[in-house]
Design a protein around this motif. Sequence first.
Motif, short mmCIF file in Angstrom:
data_model
loop_
_atom_site.label_atom_id
_atom_site.label_comp_id
_atom_site.label_asym_id
_atom_site.label_seq_id
_atom_site.Cartn_x
_atom_site.Cartn_y
_atom_site.Cartn_z
N GLU A 288 49.26 34.12 36.98
CA GLU A 288 49.19 35.86 37.44
C GLU A 288 48.37 36.51 37.36
N ARG B 165 44.85 35.51 38.50
CA ARG B 165 45.39 36.11 39.70
C ARG B 165 44.49 37.32 39.79
N ILE B 166 45.65 38.05 39.20
CA ILE B 166 45.33 39.72 38.79
C ILE B 166 43.52 39.60 38.20
N GLN B 167 43.48 39.29 37.44
CA GLN B 167 41.71 39.16 37.17
C GLN B 167 40.94 38.77 37.94
N ALA B 168 41.01 37.80 39.40
CA ALA B 168 39.82 37.42 40.15
C ALA B 168 40.72 38.67 41.56
N ASP B 169 41.43 39.62 41.56
CA ASP B 169 41.46 40.74 42.39
C ASP B 169 40.39 41.34 41.71
N SER B 170 40.67 41.71 40.40
CA SER B 170 40.02 42.79 40.07
C SER B 170 38.47 42.68 40.23
N GLY C 32 36.80 40.89 42.44
CA GLY C 32 36.79 40.72 44.26
C GLY C 32 36.34 39.06 44.30
N VAL D 5 38.36 36.68 45.28
CA VAL D 5 38.59 35.44 45.32
C VAL D 5 38.59 35.06 46.99
N SER E 275 43.57 34.80 50.67
CA SER E 275 44.02 36.35 50.38
C SER E 275 45.21 36.11 49.85
N ASP F 149 47.98 34.64 48.12
CA ASP F 149 48.21 33.09 47.26
C ASP F 149 48.43 31.63 47.24
N VAL G 291 51.86 36.36 43.03
CA VAL G 291 50.92 37.36 42.83
C VAL G 291 51.25 38.15 42.08
#
Lengths: 212, 212
Positions: B157, B160-165, B167, B169, B174, B176, B181
């Motif tokens: 998680e 994933r949060i880090q990658a989303d922030s 950008g 991913v 998009s 998961d 997520v």
Amino acid sequence: MSLPETVGTRSTRHSRDDVVAAGLRILDEHGLPDLTMRRLAATLDVQPSALYWHFANKQTLLASIADQIVSRAAPAGRTDDEWNGTARAEAEALRDALLAFRDGAEVVSSTLALGLGADEAQKRLSRAIHRGGYDDRTSEIAAAALLHFILGHVSHEQQRIQADSLGVVALGHSADPLGAVAGDRGREAFDFGIILLLSGLELRAHARTKHT
Amino acid sequence: MSLPETVGTRSTRHSRDDVVAAGLRILDEHGLPDLTMRRLAATLDVQPSALYWHFANKQTLLASIADQIVSRAAPAGRTDDEWNGTARAEAEALRDALLAFRDGAEVVSSTLALGLGADEAQKRLSRAIHRGGYDDRTSEIAAAALLHFILGHVSHEQQRIQADSLGVVALGHSADPLGAVAGDRGREAFDFGIILLLSGLELRAHARTKHT
């Protein structure tokens, strides 16, 4: 201009597979922090820029390495086994494949989180569970739960192996608090978790059958 | 010469707790790779050498930070709950505590692997399971299985949060692949895994009772 199939000078041409194989060797010998594009290029005797013919960036290269690691998982179980025997064999084969390369769990874990590859791991677990008569959604989320346990467990084992080899484990704490040391005890603890997850799934299905 | 209780010059004296608190802030704002002794010293306006009055090395400091993260896990369940409700509440509280700080799962995971701290996490899970009538050994290895699942799940998680922030991913990926997520879907997938593990444990106990 079309993309060349190989990189490097005439005397050192390398296919995409060669680059991945060299990356796996560096990973296993030196660990993830030392797997840089620069080092990889030096090993292959090419300029770093040459690697970008094959891989847009380092994460894409790591994804191919993760795919390679996962694809080497060869379950010992036979196809006529019960579904839960197959699922357990898939889980154990995945653990072995991750343990086969230093930092294997970390590479596969980050590739999955970025959505860049290693999907085969969940697909195989999901297929095994689906054979037990579970619907698509249940098979998928149960496979995700198995995979999170597998990655958490093997990551712990590999950090532990690494710490042991560097002699950095705290004195007086030599017994692993989580019991997940390399070898037989690690495998035993791993199997226990997998059996709990699969038994829980059976109990859930059983409870639902009783209600209908 | 006795150890001083605080570090720094007269105008910037800091207790051990101050150093840990500053470390937690750097971790949360900048992530684990940027949590260096040098940066921590600069934040506290002291020389890096001053930090070594409190911590022999960076791993020991990270262990204290891991202890802090784990100690903030406050389960919502009441003590008169059934044992499995308590175990589930402990697991969820631990997930919340890990998610509360960037890279929390990674810090706790490496501290556990090195045997340097964060033992409280397993102890609390083990105590909850023990209340269900399981023997010490079973309670311990079941708690270890829960903890490996928790760390694997939350680590996914947080990556994933880090990658989303950032950008980063992959486009077209998009969704998961593991369904983990941040937010509600992450919690749902997490709870499913915890329930499977606890149900598996109940089935095991039930099977043993029937045989005696």
